[in-house]
Design a protein around this motif. Sequence first.
Motif, PDB file in Angstrom:
ATOM      1  N   THR A 157     -59.858   1.885   0.314  1.00 31.61           N
ATOM      2  CA  THR A 157     -58.734   2.800   0.178  1.00 31.61           C
ATOM      3  C   THR A 157     -57.732   2.612   1.310  1.00 31.61           C
ATOM      4  O   THR A 157     -58.086   2.259   2.431  1.00 31.61           O
ATOM      5  CB  THR A 157     -59.205   4.269   0.204  1.00 31.61           C
ATOM      6  N   TYR A 158     -56.467   2.878   0.978  1.00 24.85           N
ATOM      7  CA  TYR A 158     -55.417   3.068   1.970  1.00 24.85           C
ATOM      8  C   TYR A 158     -54.408   4.040   1.371  1.00 24.85           C
ATOM      9  O   TYR A 158     -53.751   3.719   0.371  1.00 24.85           O
ATOM     10  CB  TYR A 158     -54.726   1.760   2.346  1.00 24.85           C
ATOM     11  N   ASN A 159     -54.342   5.233   1.913  1.00 26.11           N
ATOM     12  CA  ASN A 159     -53.418   6.271   1.431  1.00 26.11           C
ATOM     13  C   ASN A 159     -53.574   6.516  -0.067  1.00 26.11           C
ATOM     14  O   ASN A 159     -52.622   6.423  -0.835  1.00 26.11           O
ATOM     15  CB  ASN A 159     -51.976   5.909   1.771  1.00 26.11           C
ATOM     16  N   THR A 184     -64.513   2.595   8.490  1.00 28.34           N
ATOM     17  CA  THR A 184     -63.101   2.259   8.675  1.00 28.34           C
ATOM     18  C   THR A 184     -62.960   0.781   9.001  1.00 28.34           C
ATOM     19  O   THR A 184     -63.691   0.250   9.844  1.00 28.34           O
ATOM     20  CB  THR A 184     -62.485   3.093   9.813  1.00 28.34           C
ATOM     21  N   LEU A 185     -62.049   0.129   8.317  1.00 30.49           N
ATOM     22  CA  LEU A 185     -61.709  -1.263   8.587  1.00 30.49           C
ATOM     23  C   LEU A 185     -60.290  -1.296   9.134  1.00 30.49           C
ATOM     24  O   LEU A 185     -59.365  -0.765   8.504  1.00 30.49           O
ATOM     25  CB  LEU A 185     -61.806  -2.095   7.307  1.00 30.49           C
ATOM     26  N   ALA A 186     -60.111  -1.891  10.305  1.00 36.86           N
ATOM     27  CA  ALA A 186     -58.809  -1.883  10.964  1.00 36.86           C
ATOM     28  C   ALA A 186     -57.745  -2.538  10.096  1.00 36.86           C
ATOM     29  O   ALA A 186     -57.973  -3.581   9.487  1.00 36.86           O
ATOM     30  CB  ALA A 186     -58.906  -2.589  12.311  1.00 36.86           C
ATOM     31  N   ARG A 187     -56.557  -1.932  10.059  1.00 37.79           N
ATOM     32  CA  ARG A 187     -55.467  -2.430   9.231  1.00 37.79           C
ATOM     33  C   ARG A 187     -54.558  -3.392   9.988  1.00 37.79           C
ATOM     34  O   ARG A 187     -54.004  -4.318   9.415  1.00 37.79           O
ATOM     35  CB  ARG A 187     -54.642  -1.254   8.693  1.00 37.79           C
ATOM     36  N   GLN A 188     -54.325  -3.159  11.256  1.00 33.88           N
ATOM     37  CA  GLN A 188     -53.494  -4.015  12.100  1.00 33.88           C
ATOM     38  C   GLN A 188     -52.066  -4.146  11.567  1.00 33.88           C
ATOM     39  O   GLN A 188     -51.430  -5.191  11.679  1.00 33.88           O
ATOM     40  CB  GLN A 188     -54.140  -5.392  12.271  1.00 33.88           C
ATOM     41  N   GLY A 189     -51.570  -3.078  10.954  1.00 33.80           N
ATOM     42  CA  GLY A 189     -50.166  -2.999  10.591  1.00 33.80           C
ATOM     43  C   GLY A 189     -49.750  -3.656   9.292  1.00 33.80           C
ATOM     44  O   GLY A 189     -48.601  -3.498   8.868  1.00 33.80           O
ATOM     45  N   GLN A 207     -53.307   7.042   6.383  1.00 36.00           N
ATOM     46  CA  GLN A 207     -52.511   7.989   7.156  1.00 36.00           C
ATOM     47  C   GLN A 207     -52.327   9.313   6.413  1.00 36.00           C
ATOM     48  O   GLN A 207     -51.639  10.204   6.921  1.00 36.00           O
ATOM     49  CB  GLN A 207     -51.142   7.382   7.466  1.00 36.00           C
ATOM     50  N   ASP A 208     -52.906   9.445   5.238  1.00 32.70           N
ATOM     51  CA  ASP A 208     -52.762  10.676   4.465  1.00 32.70           C
ATOM     52  C   ASP A 208     -54.100  11.424   4.443  1.00 32.70           C
ATOM     53  O   ASP A 208     -54.897  11.297   5.358  1.00 32.70           O
ATOM     54  CB  ASP A 208     -52.231  10.368   3.059  1.00 32.70           C
ATOM     55  N   ARG A 209     -54.391  12.158   3.403  1.00 37.99           N
ATOM     56  CA  ARG A 209     -55.600  12.983   3.313  1.00 37.99           C
ATOM     57  C   ARG A 209     -56.795  12.250   2.727  1.00 37.99           C
ATOM     58  O   ARG A 209     -57.814  12.869   2.406  1.00 37.99           O
ATOM     59  CB  ARG A 209     -55.303  14.224   2.469  1.00 37.99           C
TER      60      ARG A 209
END
Length: 264
Positions: A9-11, A58-63, A38-40
Amino acid sequence: MRVIALLATYNEERFLGTCLDHLIQQGIDVYLIDNESQDRTLDIARGYLDRGLVGVETLARQGVYSWRPILERKEQLAATLDADWFLHLDADEIRLPPPGGDTLAEALARADREGYNAVNFMEFSFVPSRESPDHDHADFLHTMRCYYPFLPTFPNRLNAWKRQDVPVELAWSGGHKARFANLRMYPESFPMRHYLFLSVAHAVEKYVRRSYDRGELSSGWHRARAGLRAEDIRLQSESELRIYRTDDDLDAKDPLTRHPLFSR
């Protein structure tokens, strides 16, 4: 038989609760990899811990959106988690059993008993229409009823598989096809509903504003999505689409080979 869905998932606050509710009702456990939402999303996920959601990491996104590390992590999890079958999917998808009354877990168990170790899914893409353009709300499953069958190649969603003693590869195909030695695909594709976007504004947020991994773009991944411009988004008329009635009535005839959203 235990099935674990590997969900990244991402947002995904729009979709996550609906996706988790459906999977749990279908007898599927879920392991969640969050890409620094960055959301719920994580708040929603935590409400499902110990009632179908068996783990969160959590897997780092690095932007940027990097798909390959997510798929490689799913490959690792499929080799270590305690399950009989695995399912790779996204939060905007509703995976279904074939018509007949089984749950998805029961249908996968039947495929297993019959000697198969992988299942393909037939994709039905649900989209807003010109006549009904905005479904960006919690009740989108009931209001967004226009769809088209989508099949750019066969198999296109070969991403349920039985646990293997050999490595299972996902990243080689961008997650569309699991690959391992002695794969035996079930002869009937299971259906899936894919809620591609809920409104024009959502499409802009989901695709236009996303930063894509340059290495993956150079490898040919994401190009259609990365090339989408807000001014090019045109919704289809309902006359160009099919109307959803029930899962048993999903119409796979004459599938599209390209998503109209990315074909302008």
